[in-house]
Design a protein around this motif. Structure first.
Motif, PDB file in Angstrom:
ATOM      1  N   UNK A   1      10.351  -7.905 -29.104  1.00 12.89           N
ATOM      2  CA  UNK A   1      11.712  -7.657 -28.635  1.00 12.89           C
ATOM      3  C   UNK A   1      11.706  -6.911 -27.307  1.00 12.89           C
ATOM      4  N   UNK A   2      10.844  -5.902 -27.180  1.00 14.14           N
ATOM      5  CA  UNK A   2      10.772  -5.123 -25.948  1.00 14.14           C
ATOM      6  C   UNK A   2      10.314  -5.992 -24.781  1.00 14.14           C
TER       7      UNK A   2
ATOM      8  N   UNK B   1       5.378   1.785 -21.045  1.00 12.34           N
ATOM      9  CA  UNK B   1       4.383   0.749 -21.248  1.00 12.34           C
ATOM     10  C   UNK B   1       4.692  -0.562 -20.562  1.00 12.34           C
ATOM     11  N   UNK B   2       5.744  -0.601 -19.764  1.00  6.29           N
ATOM     12  CA  UNK B   2       6.103  -1.833 -19.081  1.00  6.29           C
ATOM     13  C   UNK B   2       5.713  -1.782 -17.622  1.00  6.29           C
TER      14      UNK B   2
ATOM     15  N   UNK C   1      15.383   2.862 -27.694  1.00  3.58           N
ATOM     16  CA  UNK C   1      14.910   1.954 -28.744  1.00  3.58           C
ATOM     17  C   UNK C   1      13.433   1.625 -28.560  1.00  3.58           C
ATOM     18  N   UNK C   2      13.025   1.392 -27.315  1.00  9.40           N
ATOM     19  CA  UNK C   2      11.617   1.101 -27.043  1.00  9.40           C
ATOM     20  C   UNK C   2      10.763   2.318 -27.363  1.00  9.40           C
ATOM     21  N   UNK C   3      11.253   3.505 -27.020  1.00  9.31           N
ATOM     22  CA  UNK C   3      10.518   4.735 -27.342  1.00  9.31           C
ATOM     23  C   UNK C   3      10.420   4.915 -28.867  1.00  9.31           C
TER      24      UNK C   3
ATOM     25  N   UNK D   1      14.580   1.964 -36.487  1.00  6.18           N
ATOM     26  CA  UNK D   1      15.573   2.462 -35.535  1.00  6.18           C
ATOM     27  C   UNK D   1      15.627   1.654 -34.260  1.00  6.18           C
ATOM     28  N   UNK D   2      14.487   1.179 -33.782  1.00  4.88           N
ATOM     29  CA  UNK D   2      14.427   0.472 -32.510  1.00  4.88           C
ATOM     30  C   UNK D   2      14.805  -0.991 -32.566  1.00  4.88           C
ATOM     31  N   UNK D   3      14.434  -1.664 -33.648  1.00  2.23           N
ATOM     32  CA  UNK D   3      14.650  -3.113 -33.739  1.00  2.23           C
ATOM     33  C   UNK D   3      16.123  -3.505 -33.662  1.00  2.23           C
ATOM     34  N   UNK D   4      17.023  -2.901 -34.450  1.00  2.00           N
ATOM     35  CA  UNK D   4      18.428  -3.332 -34.377  1.00  2.00           C
ATOM     36  C   UNK D   4      19.050  -3.134 -32.993  1.00  2.00           C
ATOM     37  N   UNK D   5      18.692  -2.060 -32.321  1.00  2.00           N
ATOM     38  CA  UNK D   5      19.242  -1.810 -30.987  1.00  2.00           C
ATOM     39  C   UNK D   5      18.759  -2.860 -29.999  1.00  2.00           C
TER      40      UNK D   5
END
Length: 118
Positions: A54-55, A70-71, A86-88, A97-101
């Motif tokens: 996703x990220x 990391x990008x 969300x990535x953090x 916590x990150x996936x839905x966002x």
């Protein structure tokens, strides 16, 4: 001036992510002391892989993610604060916590959301 603004936004994102995730895994964000929290129906390994997908999709089609997450900078719009948090969260093992966002950010940008692992 733009570099300073980017650095300030990046620092605020890291602090905000730390404030949002501290206590969930009995450690500070980025400390490696947090317990991985996967969404229902996913193992922590699947959550990590899906978060990464996703990220990467977000960074490719929506907003650039700085190297501190990391990008790489690819030009264009910078990722918004919610996506950076969300990535953090994903990097800290809080996949639930990150996936839905990240999914919502992709939908908002009208980018097809990759399917979750089966």
């Amino acid at each position: 001036m733009a570099k300073l603004a980017g650095a300030v936004v990046g620092a605020l994102a890291v602090l905000f992510a730390a404030a949002c995730t501290t206590g969930q895994g009995r450690g500070f964000a980025g400390s490696g002391l947090q317990t991985a929290v996967a969404p229902a129906g996913m193992t922590p390994a699947q959550g990590a892989a899906y978060c990464s997908t996703l990220a990467q999709t977000y960074a490719e089609y929506v907003g650039s993610v700085g190297s501190y997450l990391g990008g790489t900078f690819r030009g264009g719009e910078a990722a918004d604060l919610d996506a950076r948090v969300a990535i953090a969260q994903c990097q800290d093992g809080n996949y639930a916590g990150g996936i839905p966002t990240l999914q919502q950010k992709l939908r908002d940008a009208r980018v097809p959301v990759p399917p979750p692992p089966v």
